[in-house]
Write a protein that holds these residues in place. Structure first.
Motif, PDB file in Angstrom:
ATOM      1  N   GLU A  30      -7.979  -3.976  -4.321  1.00 52.50           N
ATOM      2  CA  GLU A  30      -6.938  -4.527  -4.668  1.00 52.50           C
ATOM      3  C   GLU A  30      -7.349  -6.087  -5.156  1.00 52.50           C
ATOM      4  O   GLU A  30      -7.320  -6.497  -5.919  1.00 52.50           O
ATOM      5  CB  GLU A  30      -5.052  -4.952  -3.461  1.00 52.50           C
ATOM      6  N   ARG A  31      -8.799  -6.486  -4.548  1.00 50.64           N
ATOM      7  CA  ARG A  31      -9.605  -7.568  -4.756  1.00 50.64           C
ATOM      8  C   ARG A  31      -9.373  -7.878  -5.766  1.00 50.64           C
ATOM      9  O   ARG A  31     -10.163  -8.881  -6.460  1.00 50.64           O
ATOM     10  CB  ARG A  31     -10.322  -7.074  -3.842  1.00 50.64           C
TER      11      ARG A  31
ATOM     12  N   HIS B 236      -3.909  -2.221 -10.990  1.00 54.31           N
ATOM     13  CA  HIS B 236      -4.586  -2.147 -12.306  1.00 54.31           C
ATOM     14  C   HIS B 236      -5.515  -0.465 -12.246  1.00 54.31           C
ATOM     15  O   HIS B 236      -6.389  -0.605 -12.719  1.00 54.31           O
ATOM     16  CB  HIS B 236      -5.777  -3.381 -11.867  1.00 54.31           C
TER      17      HIS B 236
ATOM     18  N   LEU C  17      -7.574  -0.063   0.440  1.00 55.49           N
ATOM     19  CA  LEU C  17      -6.975  -0.103  -0.251  1.00 55.49           C
ATOM     20  C   LEU C  17      -7.025  -1.667  -0.791  1.00 55.49           C
ATOM     21  O   LEU C  17      -6.471  -2.434  -1.664  1.00 55.49           O
ATOM     22  CB  LEU C  17      -5.165   0.570  -0.470  1.00 55.49           C
ATOM     23  N   ASP C  18      -7.069  -2.327   0.083  1.00 53.64           N
ATOM     24  CA  ASP C  18      -6.879  -3.327   0.280  1.00 53.64           C
ATOM     25  C   ASP C  18      -8.233  -4.098  -0.380  1.00 53.64           C
ATOM     26  O   ASP C  18      -8.953  -4.990  -1.200  1.00 53.64           O
ATOM     27  CB  ASP C  18      -7.031  -4.542   1.321  1.00 53.64           C
TER      28      ASP C  18
ATOM     29  N   ARG D 155       0.343   1.479  -5.017  1.00 54.79           N
ATOM     30  CA  ARG D 155      -0.425  -0.284  -4.773  1.00 54.79           C
ATOM     31  C   ARG D 155      -0.729  -1.451  -5.918  1.00 54.79           C
ATOM     32  O   ARG D 155      -0.573  -2.097  -5.420  1.00 54.79           O
ATOM     33  CB  ARG D 155      -0.966   0.364  -3.646  1.00 54.79           C
ATOM     34  N   ASN D 156      -1.579  -0.785  -6.507  1.00 59.13           N
ATOM     35  CA  ASN D 156      -2.670  -1.397  -7.109  1.00 59.13           C
ATOM     36  C   ASN D 156      -2.644  -0.818  -9.136  1.00 59.13           C
ATOM     37  O   ASN D 156      -2.582   0.637  -9.446  1.00 59.13           O
ATOM     38  CB  ASN D 156      -4.217  -1.076  -6.520  1.00 59.13           C
TER      39      ASN D 156
ATOM     40  N   PRO E  61      -9.197  -6.881  -9.222  1.00 56.86           N
ATOM     41  CA  PRO E  61      -7.874  -6.068 -10.651  1.00 56.86           C
ATOM     42  C   PRO E  61      -8.300  -5.549 -12.067  1.00 56.86           C
ATOM     43  O   PRO E  61      -7.607  -5.321 -12.746  1.00 56.86           O
ATOM     44  CB  PRO E  61      -7.258  -7.547 -10.921  1.00 56.86           C
TER      45      PRO E  61
ATOM     46  N   GLY F  71      -1.481   4.976  -1.895  1.00 55.68           N
ATOM     47  CA  GLY F  71      -2.193   3.664  -3.155  1.00 55.68           C
ATOM     48  C   GLY F  71      -1.445   3.815  -4.778  1.00 55.68           C
ATOM     49  O   GLY F  71      -1.417   3.508  -5.263  1.00 55.68           O
TER      50      GLY F  71
END
Length: 404
Positions: free
Chosen positions: A51-52, A79, A47-48, A76-77, A54, A73
């Motif tokens: 996330e980088r 986008h 997920l990290d 979480r994100n 968008p 997730g």
């Protein structure tokens, strides 16, 4: 990719029937423990990475199992607005639908800023079709080691030649790490269903060949660090990870939920188990008003009950609570309220204040019976504990650790 001579791949006949199960080896069998648990390290790392960027809009999780990645997730994100979870094991997908379904409280407390359309599909991803073309991200979390090599080659072709996502994340066990496990109850592999387990060198060669063939760049990393000692410094991490980035980036139109649904309706390879649309778009100020109103009502009922019993000096009216008490309340801390903003909210929801920044909860003694107050207090305590549990469950509710 490692050849069959380099990696011994057992058939189902080679494994005793008692070992043919989906049970994952608990970490204490091998005297190896991970904090946070290894499964969570894999999901959070994935997920990290997503996330980088968008600009990523859609996510395809192949071999999703019970959908723990998307369960963690889904809020979480923001986008990511289109997600599809694919697995060939039907009973896993039934559990996935249970995990992914929004709870009633999520319509009041946990909201997305953007839409999310979630598809749960019963499908075989080793069979090539064009339904998933234009998905931005594909994740293969602990999947490839469950496939025979010919099926793995078909999956690679499907993902990298037909879907052609901008980002692919692959995680798999590191066979070099297995020396730390004193007990391997499934034989030479960590799980009874594993067909092989790559060493770091085999995994690197396999991934680099894919990157060269299909026009991707690949990076290698991992999660689950080995103990810090000289003996084990060169065995790598428990889970090894390859991150593929497509080199050719075109100005492609994002795949929409309507277009994806249309593709699925014409294709006979996929069964739609569930389609979930998540609640979204509620302004934070609305949620804050509701939270403040609820907390004040809770304080009022409890203060009235204590005043009736003569407890805690709540035997005089008006009954009040300090503004700072609300600002420091666990349910309001993340709003980072200041006094002036709280005063405006208090006025807007119809409560009065004294000059010493105390909020009037009740000005006159209530007419209810003592039994009514006991019932109200018990109900409020139970509701409060339940909501607090739901809000913090992602911090405390961790399933049993597994190697796989």
């Amino acid at each position: 990719m490692a050849s069959s001579s380099e990696t011994t791949i057992p058939t189902s006949n080679d494994i005793p029937t008692s070992e043919l199960s989906s049970h994952h080896i608990p970490d204490n069998e091998g005297e190896v423990h991970f904090t946070p648990p290894l499964y969570r390290q894999r999901y959070m790392f994935t997920l990290d990475i997503i996330e980088r960027d968008p600009t990523l809009y859609s996510l395809l999780d192949i071999g999703c199992g019970s959908c723990q990645l998307l369960t963690i997730g889904k809020y979480r994100n923001p986008h990511i607005q289109l997600a599809a979870a694919v697995d060939i094991v039907r009973f896993e997908l039934d559990e996935a639908c249970f995990r992914l379904k929004p709870l009633p409280v999520e319509y009041m407390v946990f909201r997305r800023e953007t839409p999310l359309h979630m598809y749960v599909l019963h499908s075989d991803a080793t069979k090539i079709c064009n339904c998933f073309h234009h998905f931005d991200v594909v994740t293969l979390i602990e999947v490839i080691e469950h496939l025979y090599l010919n099926d793995l080659e078909n999956l690679v072709t499907h993902v990298f030649a037909y879907i052609r996502p901008r980002l692919v994340i692959v995680t798999t066990p590191n066979a070099d790490f297995n020396v730390l496990f004193s007990t391997m109850i499934c034989g030479q592999f960590r799980h009874a269903d594993h067909k092989f387990e790559f060493t770091r060198q085999e995994f690197n060669l396999w991934a680099q060949k894919i990157a060269l063939t299909y026009g991707y760049l690949v990076e290698f990393t991992g999660v689950g660090e080995a103990p810090l000692n000289e003996q084990h410094r060169n065995i790598g991490t428990c889970t090894q990870i390859a991150i593929f980035y497509r080199q050719e980036i075109n100005n492609e139109i994002s795949l929409t939920s309507n277009e994806f649904f249309k593709r699925l309706s014409y294709c006979k390879q996929h069964e739609i188990i569930s389609l979930i649309d998540y609640p979204h778009g509620i302004k934070q100020i609305t949620k804050l008003d509701e939270q403040v109103r609820y907390i004040l009502e809770m304080y009022r009922l409890m203060a009235e009950d204590k005043a009736r019993h003569g407890d805690d000096n709540h035997d005089t009216y008006p009954l009040t609570v300090n503004c700072q008490t609300l600002i420091n309340h666990p349910r309001l801390l993340h709003f980072k309220l200041v006094l002036e903003d709280l005063k405006q909210i208090i006025e807007s929801i119809g409560y009065k204040m004294l000059d010493n920044d105390r909020i009037i909860l009740s000005e006159d003694p209530p007419m209810h019976s003592r039994e009514d107050y006991h019932e109200n207090e018990n109900d409020l305590c139970l509701t409060s504990k339940s909501n607090e549990t739901i809000e913090h469950k992602h911090q405390s509710n961790q399933p049993e650790e597994s190697w796989d």
